[in-house]
Write an enzyme that holds these catalytic residues in place. Structure first.
Site, PDB file in Angstrom:
ATOM      1  N   LYS A 210       0.988  -1.111  -0.035  1.00 21.95           N
ATOM      2  CA  LYS A 210      -0.073  -0.035  -0.113  1.00 21.95           C
ATOM      3  C   LYS A 210       0.939   1.168   0.022  1.00 21.95           C
ATOM      4  O   LYS A 210       0.788   2.181  -0.772  1.00 21.95           O
ATOM      5  CB  LYS A 210      -0.851   0.099   1.187  1.00 21.95           C
ATOM      6  N   GLU A 216      10.455  -4.777   4.288  1.00 19.88           N
ATOM      7  CA  GLU A 216      10.247  -6.211   3.921  1.00 19.88           C
ATOM      8  C   GLU A 216      10.169  -6.424   2.571  1.00 19.88           C
ATOM      9  O   GLU A 216      10.870  -7.051   1.793  1.00 19.88           O
ATOM     10  CB  GLU A 216       9.307  -7.086   4.888  1.00 19.88           C
ATOM     11  N   GLY A 271      -5.066  -2.136   4.985  1.00 14.83           N
ATOM     12  CA  GLY A 271      -4.393  -3.331   4.696  1.00 14.83           C
ATOM     13  C   GLY A 271      -4.830  -4.531   5.029  1.00 14.83           C
ATOM     14  O   GLY A 271      -5.267  -5.489   3.876  1.00 14.83           O
ATOM     15  N   ARG A 272      -5.409  -4.778   5.995  1.00 12.19           N
ATOM     16  CA  ARG A 272      -6.274  -6.384   6.267  1.00 12.19           C
ATOM     17  C   ARG A 272      -7.720  -6.376   5.931  1.00 12.19           C
ATOM     18  O   ARG A 272      -8.044  -7.251   5.831  1.00 12.19           O
ATOM     19  CB  ARG A 272      -6.087  -6.205   7.894  1.00 12.19           C
ATOM     20  N   GLU A 357      -5.388  -6.931  14.818  1.00 12.79           N
ATOM     21  CA  GLU A 357      -4.812  -5.758  14.350  1.00 12.79           C
ATOM     22  C   GLU A 357      -6.070  -4.616  14.417  1.00 12.79           C
ATOM     23  O   GLU A 357      -5.853  -3.399  14.926  1.00 12.79           O
ATOM     24  CB  GLU A 357      -4.255  -5.660  12.906  1.00 12.79           C
ATOM     25  N   HIS A 388      -6.012 -33.519  17.158  1.00 13.12           N
ATOM     26  CA  HIS A 388      -4.717 -34.605  17.300  1.00 13.12           C
ATOM     27  C   HIS A 388      -3.814 -33.452  18.287  1.00 13.12           C
ATOM     28  O   HIS A 388      -2.657 -34.108  18.475  1.00 13.12           O
ATOM     29  CB  HIS A 388      -4.391 -35.329  16.462  1.00 13.12           C
ATOM     30  N   LYS A 508       7.954  -0.699  12.111  1.00 11.77           N
ATOM     31  CA  LYS A 508       8.547  -0.498  11.048  1.00 11.77           C
ATOM     32  C   LYS A 508       9.606   0.629  11.245  1.00 11.77           C
ATOM     33  O   LYS A 508      10.642   0.639  10.755  1.00 11.77           O
ATOM     34  CB  LYS A 508       7.343   0.188  10.010  1.00 11.77           C
TER      35      LYS A 508
HETATM   36  C1  G6Q Z   1      -2.778  -3.972   7.983  1.00 11.61           C
HETATM   37  C2  G6Q Z   1      -1.548  -3.400   8.423  1.00 11.61           C
HETATM   38  C3  G6Q Z   1      -0.152  -4.084   7.867  1.00 11.61           C
HETATM   39  C4  G6Q Z   1       0.276  -3.752   6.580  1.00 11.61           C
HETATM   40  C5  G6Q Z   1       1.570  -4.249   6.318  1.00 11.61           C
HETATM   41  C6  G6Q Z   1       2.062  -4.107   5.009  1.00 11.61           C
HETATM   42  O1  G6Q Z   1      -3.942  -3.386   7.819  1.00 11.61           O
HETATM   43  O2  G6Q Z   1      -1.363  -2.024   8.052  1.00 11.61           O
HETATM   44  O3  G6Q Z   1      -0.312  -5.510   8.040  1.00 11.61           O
HETATM   45  O4  G6Q Z   1      -0.724  -4.574   5.710  1.00 11.61           O
HETATM   46  O5  G6Q Z   1       2.453  -3.657   7.082  1.00 11.61           O
HETATM   47  O6  G6Q Z   1       2.088  -2.771   4.708  1.00 11.61           O
HETATM   48  P1  G6Q Z   1       2.144  -1.998   3.198  1.00 11.61           P
HETATM   49  O7  G6Q Z   1       1.019  -2.589   2.225  1.00 11.61           O
HETATM   50  O8  G6Q Z   1       2.030  -0.531   2.984  1.00 11.61           O
HETATM   51  O9  G6Q Z   1       3.375  -2.625   2.570  1.00 11.61           O
END
Ligand code: G6Q
Length: 546
Positions: A210, A216, A271-272, A357, A388, A508
């Protein structure tokens, strides 16, 4: 939107529930069922092809009435309307919360700052469909003219968990000539193992971020770029092997990806909550645009159900309130999600992020520390494997763990007796959890007296059962939206902002401070606590150089 003047725990609805809890906490489901033969058929809700049986819970009709009163007093109806109207419910980031616009049908109108966003959502879906069709048909060629065989989605958190979960969930609908892999971890092992058997000439990377600033993802993307160019030996190859999904066109261009190969989404998509946006591109490539649209239609159908159904027949409202009953009154700290479908192997991990989150918050929307429990720990594994492993603790441990069992009447892989065995296990577990086995029953089986207590099952462990005919793209959309809105219901009652994630942002920033201290050639002036300083020194002593 909420009755902010009266603290939640002092509100009439909350106090009524507290009083009611004292009266019913000792009830056992054995007695509730024995006294009320209609319970199993009455405490259910069927909508959108989903049958929710919530009768195996420690609640009565009065409990439900009082919980529904709490939802009313919380202004849930007003909050739902505000979300669908595009109000800036994410108060700390001053953003609208409009994942529902991602699956609104063409022709609908949902406004953000006066602009109807539905046409631009539809335009991106069209662009994704065009791209997905090119890749699926083999018309999208790699730099050397070969067709694409593997798509690698690089992203993390919300830009990874949704696509990987849905790709696994809808495997039965995917084009088996193409493989999709997912790289998320900054640990090089992830990308090394994911690419070691691939041919760069036949590999397409989707860089999903996003912000396009996530360490990462950008590190993995750079490594992928180097891996690709080492083999293809021409910078021009990037245009055929790298595509971006982001809200940040500037950073995408800086990375070297042609903005024409960028699929856009917007800051009003968390994001989620982003799987139904362009973040779902890898899934669309796998299952095709038509199936993807079916999933969106499923999401939308659940959105409409949530928006319009009366609360006592509203699936997300019921699930949200029942969860809250255990967290806030019985003191339950976790909630297990147990899908009885191997394709849903990643569902619990996905819902873990969605819920934890969103509702892992300790202050209310106004910034005051709350004096009640908010989001639970969400966890789980698919059945029957979990039986199990950890079910023992649910049956006979000391903790109260409410569970959602999710099952299907038909298998996508009908073979022999497998599916009936799977379904029997699901039903048997919820039955055993609710009713247990008394000491008298164990004795009657002739068990030696010394073992009776060991072999006694107290029961009274709450479960919801979600039973559906078959796992389809449409049904997956409905199930995800069901849980998204459940989280919304709880967040609204708790008066928290379910749509920011300052804890993620903290992570981050923190790592970026330490990296130069690990890598600098000269001894750094460490100013952490004594534990962190020692760990850094030890790491520096033994790390591989170069
Ligand atoms: C989701 C969070 C988090 C995010 C990641 C990746 O709601 O904000 O999980 O999606 O940190 O972020 P980017 O899409 O900006 O790389």
């Amino acid at each position: 939107m909420t009755n902010g003047a009266v603290p939640l725990t002092q509100s009439i609805a909350w106090k009524a529930l507290l009083e009611h809890y004292e009266a019913v906490k000792g009830l056992h489901m054995r007695d509730l069922f024995a006294k009320d033969p209609g319970r199993g058929a009455r405490l259910v809700c069927e909508a959108q092809g989903i049958y929710l049986d919530y009768s195996k819970n420690r609640l009565t009709d009065d409990t439900m009435r009082l919980l529904l009163d709490l939802a009313d007093a919380a202004g849930l109806r007003v909050a739902i309307d505000a979300m669908f109207r595009g109000e800036k419910l994410n108060v700390t980031e001053h953003r609208a919360v409009l994942h529902v616009a991602l699956r609104a049908p063409a022709g609908a109108a949902i406004r953000v700052d006066g602009e109807n966003v539905v046409p631009k959502v539809q335009a991106v879906i069209e662009k994704m469909a065009g791209f997905a069709n090119l890749v699926r048909s083999g018309q999208w060629k790699g730099h050397t003219g070969k067709r694409i065989r593997t798509v690698v989605n690089i992203g993390i958190g919300g830009s990874d968990l949704g696509p990987v979960m849905a790709y696994e969930a809808l495997r039965a609908y995917s084009d088996r000539a193409l493989t999709v892999r997912f790289v998320s971890n900054v640990d090089a092992t992830d990308i090394a193992e994911s690419t070691r058997d691939l041919d760069p000439a036949e590999t397409l990377f989707l860089i999903c971020s996003k912000t396009f600033t996530t360490q990462e993802t950008l590190t993995n993307a750079q490594t992928a770029r180097a891996w690709c160019l080492q083999a293809l030996k021409n910078d021009a190859a990037v245009a055929r092997h790298f595509v971006a999904v982001s809200t940040n066109a500037g950073e995408v261009e800086k990375f070297g990806i042609d903005p024409a190969n960028m699929f856009e989404f917007w800051d009003w998509v968390g994001g989620r909550y982003s799987l139904p946006s362009a973040i779902g591109l890898s899934l669309m490539v796998a299952i095709g645009p038509e199936r993807f649209r079916e999933m969106l239609a499923g999401y939308h159908a659940m959105d409409e159900h949530f928006r319009t159904a009366p609360f006592d027949k509203n699936l997300p409202v019921l699930l949200g309130l029942i969860g809250l009953w255990y967290g806030n009154f019985f003191g339950a700290e976790s909630h297990a999600i147990l899908p009885y479908d191997h394709y849903l192997g990643r569902l619990s991990a996905y819902l873990q992020q969605l819920d934890m989150e969103s509702n892992g918050k300790r202050v209310d929307r106004g910034g005051s520390v709350v004096n009640y429990q908010t989001g639970p720990v969400i966890w789980g594994q698919p059945g029957t494997n979990g039986q199990h492993a950890f079910y023992q603790l649910i049956h006979q441990g000391t903790k109260l763990i409410p569970c959602d069992f999710i099952g299907f009447c038909r298998s996508l892989n009908p073979m022999g007796q497998h599916h009936d065995l799977l379904a029997s296990n699901l039903f048997a577990q919820t039955e055993a959890l609710a009713f247990g086995k008394t000491a008298a029953e164990v004795e009657a089986e002739g068990v030696t007296p010394a073992l009776v207590s060991h072999r006694t099952f107290p029961g009274n462990h709450p479960t919801n059962t979600i039973l559906v005919e078959e796992l389809t793209p449409e049904m997956l959309g409905k199930l995800i939206a069901l849980y998204e809105h459940k989280v919304f219901v709880q967040g609204t009652v708790w008066r928290i902002n379910s749509f920011d994630q300052w804890g993620v942002e903290l992570g981050k920033v923190l790592a970026k401070r330490i990296t130069p201290e690990l890598t600098s050639g000269t001894d750094p002036d460490l100013r952490h606590d004594s534990s962190t300083n020692e760990l850094i020194r030890r790491y520096r002593r033994f790390r591989r150089m170069g």
